[in-house]
Write an enzyme that holds these catalytic residues in place. Structure first.
Site, PDB file in Angstrom:
ATOM      1  N   LYS A  85      62.653  31.858  38.153  1.00 64.22           N
ATOM      2  CA  LYS A  85      61.241  31.456  38.177  1.00 64.22           C
ATOM      3  C   LYS A  85      60.288  32.650  38.093  1.00 64.22           C
ATOM      4  CE  LYS A  85      61.429  26.913  40.250  1.00 64.22           C
ATOM      5  NZ  LYS A  85      62.886  26.623  40.340  1.00 64.22           N
ATOM      6  N   GLU A 107      51.440  23.653  41.305  1.00 62.54           N
ATOM      7  CA  GLU A 107      52.075  22.595  42.074  1.00 62.54           C
ATOM      8  C   GLU A 107      53.399  23.131  42.572  1.00 62.54           C
ATOM      9  OE1 GLU A 107      52.519  23.060  38.928  1.00 62.54           O
ATOM     10  OE2 GLU A 107      54.706  22.902  38.748  1.00 62.54           O
ATOM     11  N   SER A 372      71.164  30.365  37.670  1.00 60.20           N
ATOM     12  CA  SER A 372      69.698  30.398  37.697  1.00 60.20           C
ATOM     13  C   SER A 372      69.129  30.974  38.983  1.00 60.20           C
ATOM     14  CB  SER A 372      69.147  28.994  37.465  1.00 60.20           C
ATOM     15  OG  SER A 372      69.723  28.068  38.371  1.00 60.20           O
TER      16      SER A 372
HETATM   17  C1  PLP Z   1      63.624  25.530  39.936  1.00 59.62           C
HETATM   18  C2  PLP Z   1      65.051  25.828  39.745  1.00 59.62           C
HETATM   19  C3  PLP Z   1      65.820  25.194  38.747  1.00 59.62           C
HETATM   20  C4  PLP Z   1      65.317  24.059  37.882  1.00 59.62           C
HETATM   21  O1  PLP Z   1      64.253  24.362  37.053  1.00 59.62           O
HETATM   22  P1  PLP Z   1      64.415  24.512  35.477  1.00 59.62           P
HETATM   23  O2  PLP Z   1      62.999  24.528  35.026  1.00 59.62           O
HETATM   24  O3  PLP Z   1      65.171  23.334  34.978  1.00 59.62           O
HETATM   25  O4  PLP Z   1      65.119  25.779  35.229  1.00 59.62           O
HETATM   26  C5  PLP Z   1      67.135  25.600  38.563  1.00 59.62           C
HETATM   27  N1  PLP Z   1      67.682  26.554  39.337  1.00 59.62           N
HETATM   28  C6  PLP Z   1      66.991  27.171  40.314  1.00 59.62           C
HETATM   29  C7  PLP Z   1      67.675  28.209  41.123  1.00 59.62           C
HETATM   30  C8  PLP Z   1      65.659  26.842  40.544  1.00 59.62           C
HETATM   31  O5  PLP Z   1      64.993  27.457  41.528  1.00 59.62           O
END
Ligand code: PLP
Length: 386
Positions: A85, A107, A372
């Site tokens: 993010k 948000e 992620s």
């Molecule tokens: C917010 C988040 C996601 C999901 O958001 P995407 O916009 O689909 O990437 C996935 N993994 C983590 C660790 C997150 O914080």
């Protein structure tokens, strides 16, 4: 608008007339900034020195053995803030500063995007206001604390479900009334144009790095790139560099919750139908009257009844494949990765890991999984689930 942000039959901007000037100004500013080497250098500088890019492409020995081919983990969990993010919020905050907007609004559902936004605002000396459903504020105390430590104001939203959907509506309402000094930092590659493209452009650094790093390590492109899909930002970020390489399979892991048949899931691409949510046409979970259905996932970041329009398009044309992964599979994968690789990944990311464990690969394949984010935020959930 100069381009309408269409991805096949998906995308666009279906918003109130009050919001149109906001989106048009944003699109023009982004197209201008994107082509300005001074701006892209500024983004690259912050990503390198503040956020810690490039993140490693980590050859995972135990997981390779388990999956039956060479597996690399793209370690977005090591990015400052603990997830991908930061790529988005730093980019949008720099764009806000360039547009002379000193006030960021956003948000947040579980709070992860709010925290990333508050962090970017603190870094760049911008004021930050985060709209958050009152219910979510109660459920996510530590993230409210983090946002406040970064100096952000957190505004409880009581309307409707008092959760993410209501918070988005409230942030959009505030934006229309305060356009001159306010920048709306959207959290994923969804929403009205230009956000799906803007967020993709800011997240594509993930796939650009994967490409260069894997060429360096293996002298070839990956056979497959896997990522979890909530709104779709980390997945589109990982996929974009490979869209024109048909030999690279692009695979998204959707939140299958308690199973598609249970109805308690967030698998928009598997079980959704075309509809309008948050200002764009995409696949959404809705009932026969077009009412948006509640989504469910053990991972807060994937718990969203919509998905970015580019994913809906990639699914429709068959360029990417999206498969559901249940809560239980994700939990198992998270525990397995912790035990065997020493990596505590986010429950969201564990969906992608679980899918890699599930799919048949050839021993000669090279698979990349986008991790992620890190899983420290999920410890309470893990205890509750055990
Ligand atoms: C917010 C988040 C996601 C999901 O958001 P995407 O916009 O689909 O990437 C996935 N993994 C983590 C660790 C997150 O914080």
């Amino acid at each position: 608008m100069r381009s309408e942000g269409r991805f096949g039959s998906f995308g666009g901007y279906y918003v109130s007339e009050l919001l149109l000037p906001c989106l048009e100004e944003l699109e023009a500013a982004w197209l201008d900034a994107r082509d300005d080497p001074a701006f892209t250098a500024e983004v690259a500088h912050e990503l390198a020195h503040f956020a810690g890019r490039p993140t490693p492409l980590d050859p995972a020995r135990a997981l390779s053995e388990r999956v039956g081919c060479r597996v690399y983990l793209k370690r977005e969990d090591l990015l400052h803030g603990g997830a991908h993010k930061t790529n988005n919020t730093i980019g949008q905050a720099l764009l806000a500063r360039r547009m002379n907007k000193r006030h960021l609004i956003a948000e947040t559902g579980a709070g992860q995007h709010g925290v990333a936004c508050a962090m970017a605002g603190a870094r760049l000396g911008l004021d930050v206001t985060i709209f958050m459903g009152r219910k979510d504020m109660e459920r996510q105390r530590p993230n409210v604390q983090r946002m406040r430590l970064f100096g952000a104001e957190v505004v409880p939203v009581d309307q409707g479900s008092a959760s993410l959907k209501a918070a988005i509506n409230e942030a959009m309402r505030y934006w229309t009334a305060h356009l001159s000094d306010t920048f709306y930092v959207f959290g994923t590659a969804a929403g009205p144009h230009p956000y799906p493209s803007l967020v993709r452009d800011l997240q594509r650094v993930i796939g650009d790095e994967i490409r260069a790093q894997l060429l360096e390590a293996e002298g070839r492109l990956p056979s497959a790139v896997l990522a979890c899909v909530g709104g779709g930002s980390n997945a589109i970020g990982a996929f974009t560099a490979f869209l024109d390489d048909p030999e690279v399979r692009l695979i998204g892991a959707e939140p299958g919750g308690e199973g598609i048949a249970s109805g308690r899931h967030g698998a928009t691409l598997t079980a959704g139908t075309s509809g309008c949510l948050h200002g764009a046409i995409s696949l959404v979970l809705q009932d026969e009257h077009g009412q948006i259905r509640e989504s469910h996932s053990i991972s807060a970041g994937l718990d969203y009844p919509g998905v970015g329009p580019e994913h809906a398009h990639l699914s429709e044309i068959g360029r990417a494949t999206y498969l559901p992964v249940t809560d239980a599979q994700a939990l198992d994968a998270l525990r397995w990765l912790a035990r065997h690789e020493g990596i505590l990944c986010a429950l969201e990311s564990a969906h992608a890991v679980a899918l890699a464990m599930e799919l048949p690969f050839d021993p000669s394949d090279v698979v990349v999984i986008n991790v992620s984010g890190r899983g420290d935020k999920d410890l309470e959930h893990l205890e509750a689930a055990s």
